[in-house]
Design a protein around this motif. Structure first.
Motif, short mmCIF file in Angstrom:
data_model
loop_
_atom_site.label_atom_id
_atom_site.label_comp_id
_atom_site.label_asym_id
_atom_site.label_seq_id
_atom_site.Cartn_x
_atom_site.Cartn_y
_atom_site.Cartn_z
N SER A 1 0.85 -1.21 0.00
CA SER A 1 0.00 0.00 0.00
C SER A 1 0.88 1.25 0.00
N TYR A 2 1.16 1.75 -1.21
CA TYR A 2 2.02 2.93 -1.35
C TYR A 2 1.16 4.20 -1.37
N THR A 3 1.60 5.21 -0.63
CA THR A 3 0.95 6.52 -0.68
C THR A 3 1.69 7.41 -1.66
N ASN A 4 1.08 8.53 -2.01
CA ASN A 4 1.74 9.48 -2.91
C ASN A 4 3.03 10.03 -2.28
N VAL A 5 3.00 10.24 -0.98
CA VAL A 5 4.19 10.74 -0.27
C VAL A 5 5.33 9.73 -0.38
N ALA A 6 5.00 8.45 -0.22
CA ALA A 6 6.02 7.41 -0.32
C ALA A 6 6.66 7.40 -1.71
N ILE A 7 5.83 7.57 -2.72
CA ILE A 7 6.34 7.57 -4.10
C ILE A 7 7.26 8.78 -4.33
N ILE A 8 6.86 9.94 -3.79
CA ILE A 8 7.71 11.14 -3.92
C ILE A 8 9.04 10.93 -3.21
N LEU A 9 9.01 10.33 -2.03
CA LEU A 9 10.24 10.09 -1.27
C LEU A 9 11.19 9.15 -2.02
N LEU A 10 10.65 8.16 -2.69
CA LEU A 10 11.49 7.26 -3.50
C LEU A 10 12.13 8.02 -4.66
N GLY A 11 11.39 8.95 -5.25
CA GLY A 11 11.95 9.77 -6.32
C GLY A 11 13.09 10.64 -5.83
N VAL A 12 12.92 11.22 -4.63
CA VAL A 12 13.99 12.03 -4.03
C VAL A 12 15.22 11.16 -3.75
N ALA A 13 14.97 9.94 -3.29
CA ALA A 13 16.08 9.02 -2.99
C ALA A 13 16.88 8.70 -4.25
N ILE A 14 16.19 8.55 -5.38
CA ILE A 14 16.89 8.28 -6.65
C ILE A 14 17.81 9.44 -7.00
N ALA A 15 17.28 10.67 -6.92
CA ALA A 15 18.09 11.85 -7.25
C ALA A 15 19.29 11.97 -6.32
N ALA A 16 19.07 11.70 -5.02
CA ALA A 16 20.17 11.80 -4.05
C ALA A 16 21.25 10.77 -4.33
#
Length: 371
Positions: free
Chosen positions: A110-125
């Protein structure tokens, strides 16, 4: 010293970034019931441990040479790379098992929109950290940093795969978390094997880089009194820690004093420029008269027709004693070099009856463009 400080600083940055990303992914993974995100998080914590190992390694290397270890502790960097590879392999193996369990017994995520955004930030980092660490590793010639930087870039790809799974779960209702976790684990395992293979090659004594060999040979051959340079061997005692030896051709009429006046300043220049102490052996060059020059040409042309013979050098003729000597570099495909030298001697003695022929078989330790 500057190199050590730079490596420690980059490693500290790596620890801080990886711990932060690990905490974020643990929270996301627990909330979403995702083994893929959780395995990715633990991989970040393993990267932090790797950076800590690198820092400890640099503290050991910084001790310098001692009576018991006169060449210093540079090779500790290679052993620390083995520790890092084992940590990576252990992490990949553990989560491969967890991923297989989830494939066999799938559970909803059960992924939330916030979780998806955090994964995107992790990729950039991770991309930023990987590029920075790898660049710093190349400039500092640190195998640990280069490996860490490459690992960070691989982690970015893995997190992107995890993000793709999260998007499919969130918007398409597909539950492939176990499969994505397995893919992440495979990449982690491959990274561990690559690091281990690289460090084992270094400990086994791999060929020095052609670029470094060429530069050293070019500097040696730039000395007018040196007529040829061969058989460069560099003994590695850690990144940037080398002791070398090379054979040079000098005119046979040169005195020991004259040879010293040529080779000693050259030795100092190589230490100043590369930090490499080079020991010089030498060959006497006497191929001045037309007959000897023709003999050298004929021998080289004949022997180099054999694909197993890569080079002929140090050609010397003593007309009074009827003696010919030279060295040959033979390919590694020749498993019995001494048998090969016997064949070579018979060939040259057939070309010049009455002459005693002696040759030495060298291995292709570091043939470079300059040679």
């Amino acid at each position: 010293m500057e190199r050590s400080k730079k490596i420690v600083m980059v490693s500290i940055i790596g620890i801080l970034v990886n711990v932060a990303l690990g905490v974020i992914k643990i929270i996301v993974g627990r909330a979403a019931h995702s083994v893929a995100v959780t395995s990715d998080a633990v991989n970040n914590f393993a990267d932090s441990i790797s950076s800590l190992v690198t820092i400890i390694t640099m503290l050991i290397v910084g001790r310098g040479a001692t009576r018991k270890h006169p060449f210093g502790f540079g090779r500790v960097e290679y052993f620390s790379s083995i520790i890092i590879s084992v940590l990576v392999l252990f992490t990949g193996g553990q989560f491969m098992v967890e991923s297989i369990k989830k494939i066999i017994h799938p559970a909803a995520t059960s992924y939330t929109n916030v979780a998806i955004i955090l994964l995107g930030v992790a990729i950039a980092a991770k991309i930023g950290l990987g590029l920075y660490t790898r660049s710093a590793g190349k400039s500092a010639n640190s195998p640990n940093l280069i490996a860490s930087g490459q690992d960070a870039l691989s982690d970015a790809i893995l997190t992107a795969v995890t993000l793709a799974g999260a998007l499919l779960s969130r918007f398409a209702g597909l539950n492939i978390d176990g499969w994505i976790g397995a893919v992440v684990s495979l990449f982690v395992l491959k990274s561990g094997f690559d690091i281990l293979k690289d460090v084992i090659n270094k400990l086994m004594g791999e060929r020095p880089s052609a670029e470094l060999g060429d530069k050293i040979m070019e500097d040696i051959l730039a000395e007018p009194a040196v007529k040829g340079a061969y058989d460069l061997i560099l003994h590695n005692y850690g990144p940037d820690i080398y002791i070398g030896n090379v054979n040079v051709e000098l005119d046979e009429d040169m005195s020991i004093r004259e040879a010293y006046e040529v080779l000693k300043p050259l030795n100092i220049r190589l230490v100043d420029k590369y930090g490499i102490f080079v020991y010089f052996g030498f060959y006497a060059l006497n191929t001045h008269d037309e007959k000897t020059m023709d003999m050298e040409k004929n021998v080289k042309e004949t022997l180099l027709k054999d694909p197993d013979i890569l080079q002929v050098h140090a050609f010397y003729v003593d007309e009074e004693k009827k003696f010919i000597s030279f060295d040959v570099v033979v390919a590694f495909t020749v498993k019995e070099p001494y048998l090969k030298t016997g064949e070579i001697i018979k060939t040259v003695e057939g070309m010049y009856p009455g002459y005693e022929v002696r040759t030495t078989a060298d291995r292709d330790f570091s043939l470079t463009k300059a040679e």
